[in-house]
Design an enzyme around this catalytic site. Structure first.
Site, PDB file in Angstrom:
ATOM      1  N   GLU A 172      -8.501  31.959   3.602  1.00 48.18           N
ATOM      2  CA  GLU A 172      -7.549  33.071   3.453  1.00 48.18           C
ATOM      3  C   GLU A 172      -8.122  34.220   2.622  1.00 48.18           C
ATOM      4  O   GLU A 172      -7.469  34.722   1.696  1.00 48.18           O
ATOM      5  CB  GLU A 172      -6.238  32.574   2.849  1.00 48.18           C
ATOM      6  CG  GLU A 172      -5.476  31.649   3.777  1.00 48.18           C
ATOM      7  CD  GLU A 172      -4.094  31.255   3.257  1.00 48.18           C
ATOM      8  OE1 GLU A 172      -3.749  31.619   2.115  1.00 48.18           O
ATOM      9  OE2 GLU A 172      -3.360  30.569   3.995  1.00 48.18           O
ATOM     10  N   GLU A 291      -4.037  25.898   9.619  1.00 44.51           N
ATOM     11  CA  GLU A 291      -2.891  25.624   8.748  1.00 44.51           C
ATOM     12  C   GLU A 291      -1.624  25.996   9.499  1.00 44.51           C
ATOM     13  O   GLU A 291      -1.428  27.166   9.854  1.00 44.51           O
ATOM     14  CB  GLU A 291      -2.961  26.394   7.424  1.00 44.51           C
ATOM     15  CG  GLU A 291      -3.972  25.858   6.431  1.00 44.51           C
ATOM     16  CD  GLU A 291      -3.853  26.496   5.054  1.00 44.51           C
ATOM     17  OE1 GLU A 291      -2.716  26.850   4.648  1.00 44.51           O
ATOM     18  OE2 GLU A 291      -4.894  26.647   4.390  1.00 44.51           O
TER      19      GLU A 291
END
Length: 511
Positions: A172, A291
């Site tokens: 991320e 995710e």
């Protein structure tokens, strides 16, 4: 409510990569400590791993697992988790404001993954660290012998290298919350050089570059374009993340977020195609949706707690209690991954144990399956093969996040080796039963072999340590197949897994 759906043996989407049913586990909350690892627990093996949790994990048949993070990895020193346990340092985990004891590191986790029958997907720290540390980590893990890092691994009792082929290039990195957050161009250049270094160690390595943390990020989807323009030729996947919830208590809108996810995948697929064309590249890049899960029951509450607590060890964090509504949502989301399997090759439920997870485990107590465990398990067991296109003609609805949403959600998988076709169906309607009529063209001799259903529960019904089987599948009734047509009734708010034997088609009979 009458619905006509149809599929054809020759109308294929893609061969499904088995890794579509992968998982993720992070050094966060009680995912590792008192999740998979709890020395002194009545069910602990000599190495401290919980056998009850391991059994539940094995039953999922997970192909791959992403480790050790997540946000955690962006300030992680992998060297802290190797060597004698008594000499390992305790560090402050800046991601989740807790203490990391490092009693589980790469070698312990690899041992657990081997016992679970799961391939590792390792993440490197490109936040507070960089290329050199990533290279060293990979050399420690995968080089056979004769170098500093490989011999160090061997001195730790691990003679054979780990056959790790999937490497995540950070986590991320588009997020301002991330330790070592970077701009897209800067991160793309670092990811490119790191991928080159890893592939110099092993040409079969698959590199996964960070895409958007979610599709609401202000940099989405330009982040993907800028990153891929820097590293396209040296990476194999771009990761996407997305979490879901029903804070507005609007069930139909919640279910429609699956359509929103489809648009997310489609948009990034377009970005991939654009960059490939712009660079005249020959290689293909796919999506790793590494995710995904439901996360909202304790999200706001925990956000306040973890930002103010005083660095505890393995605190309870994000321990969602999933209900029947969440199980229906997860079933539909996995259906969308099957329908998008031409783009999405890898997907990881986040996470596996305790932290937003299908498996829960009490400290010193029992472990149990959450409601979402079952659709994930059924897809992993029976969703391997070739995804088939399914045309659905029936009532739809409009809501905030999407219009023209089918009440009946269907995915179909043809497993040529097992000679089966499996249908995964969700009736999203709040009140009405679906009367299904579904020709299976190309499978005239299909024979029903199994029907499992989750239905008849309240939307807020959940499992727990005192009622671990309150919401669970049972044998289904009311659906049959006649002359290649599936007919039957699917009650409101229900999930069905219906499997057919198509052996005679495989032999050429009736084809």
């Amino acid at each position: 409510m009458r619905v006509r759906a149809s599929l054809h043996r020759d109308f294929k989407i893609s061969r499904i990569d088995d890794r579509l049913y992968s998982a993720f586990i992070e050094h966060m909350g009680r995912a590792i400590y008192s999740g998979i690892y709890e020395p002194g627990h009545p069910q602990a093996d000599p190495n401290g791993f919980r056998k009850d949790v391991l059994e539940l994990v094995r039953d999922l048949k997970i192909p791959a697992i992403r480790y050790p993070g997540g946000n955690f990895v962006s300030a992680y020193r992998w060297e802290d988790g190797i060597g004698p346990k008594e000499q390992r340092p305790v560090r402050l985990d800046l991601a989740w404001r807790s203490k990391e004891t490092n009693q589980v590191g790469i070698n312990e986790f690899a041992q657990w993954a081997e016992m679970a029958g799961i391939e590792m997907m390792l993440a490197v720290n490109l936040g507070s660290r960089g290329l050199e540390d990533a290279r060293n980590f990979a050399e420690y893990a995968i080089h056979p012998e004769g170098t500093y890092w490989s011999e160090l691994r061997r001195s730790h009792g691990v003679k054979e290298p780990y056959n790790v082929k999937m490497w995540c290039l950070g986590n991320e990195m588009d997020g301002p919350w991330q330790i070592g957050h970077k701009k897209a161009k800067e991160y793309g250049q670092l990811a490119n050089e790191t991928a080159k270094a890893l592939k110099a160690l092993d040409g079969d390595i698959e590199a996964i570059v960070c895409g958007s943390s979610n599709d609401q990020m202000p940099t989405y989807p330009d982040w993907e374009r800028e990153v891929l323009e820097e590293c396209y030729e040296n990476v194999d996947y771009i990761s996407l993340h997305k979490y879901f919830g029903n804070s507005s208590n609007d069930t139909l809108n919640y279910f429609a977020k699956i359509e929103e996810t489809g648009r997310y995948i489609q948009a990034i697929g377009g970005v991939i195609d654009f960059v490939k064309a712009k660079k005249r590249a020959k290689n293909d890049v796919y999506i790793c949706f590494d995710e995904w899960n439901v996360w909202y029951h304790r999200r706001e509450e925990d956000a306040q707690r973890w930002r103010t607590w005083d660095w505890p060890e393995a605190p309870d964090l994000l321990e969602e209690d999933y209900n029947f509504e969440d199980a229906l949502f997860v079933a539909g989301l996995i259906n969308e991954f099957i329908r998008r399997s031409d783009r999405v090759r890898i997907a990881c439920i986040a996470q596996l144990v305790n932290v937003i997870a299908p498996i829960r485990a009490e400290r010193g107590g029992p472990a149990w399956r959450q409601t979402i465990y079952y659709p994930y398990q059924f897809a992993s067991l029976y969703g391997r093969g070739t995804a088939l296109k399914v045309a659905v003609d029936g009532p739809t609805y409009d809501c905030k996040v999407a219009d023209d949403v089918n009440y009946l959600d269907v995915a179909a998988v043809h497993d040529e080796r097992a000679c089966t076709v499996t249908l995964f169906l969700v009736n999203r309607h709040l009140e009405e039963t679906v009367e299904l009529d579904m020709p299976m063209t190309g499978f005239p001799t299909a024979r029903l072999i199994e029907h499992k259903v989750m239905a008849g529960f309240g939307l807020r019904d959940a499992n727990g340590p005192d009622h671990p089987n309150a919401v669970a599948p049972r044998d289904g009734t009311g659906v049959g197949v006649d002359n290649g047509r599936v007919k039957g009734h699917l009650v409101a708010l229900s999930y069905h897994v219906i499997r057919f034997d198509v052996m005679d088609v495989a032999k050429g009979v009736g084809a």
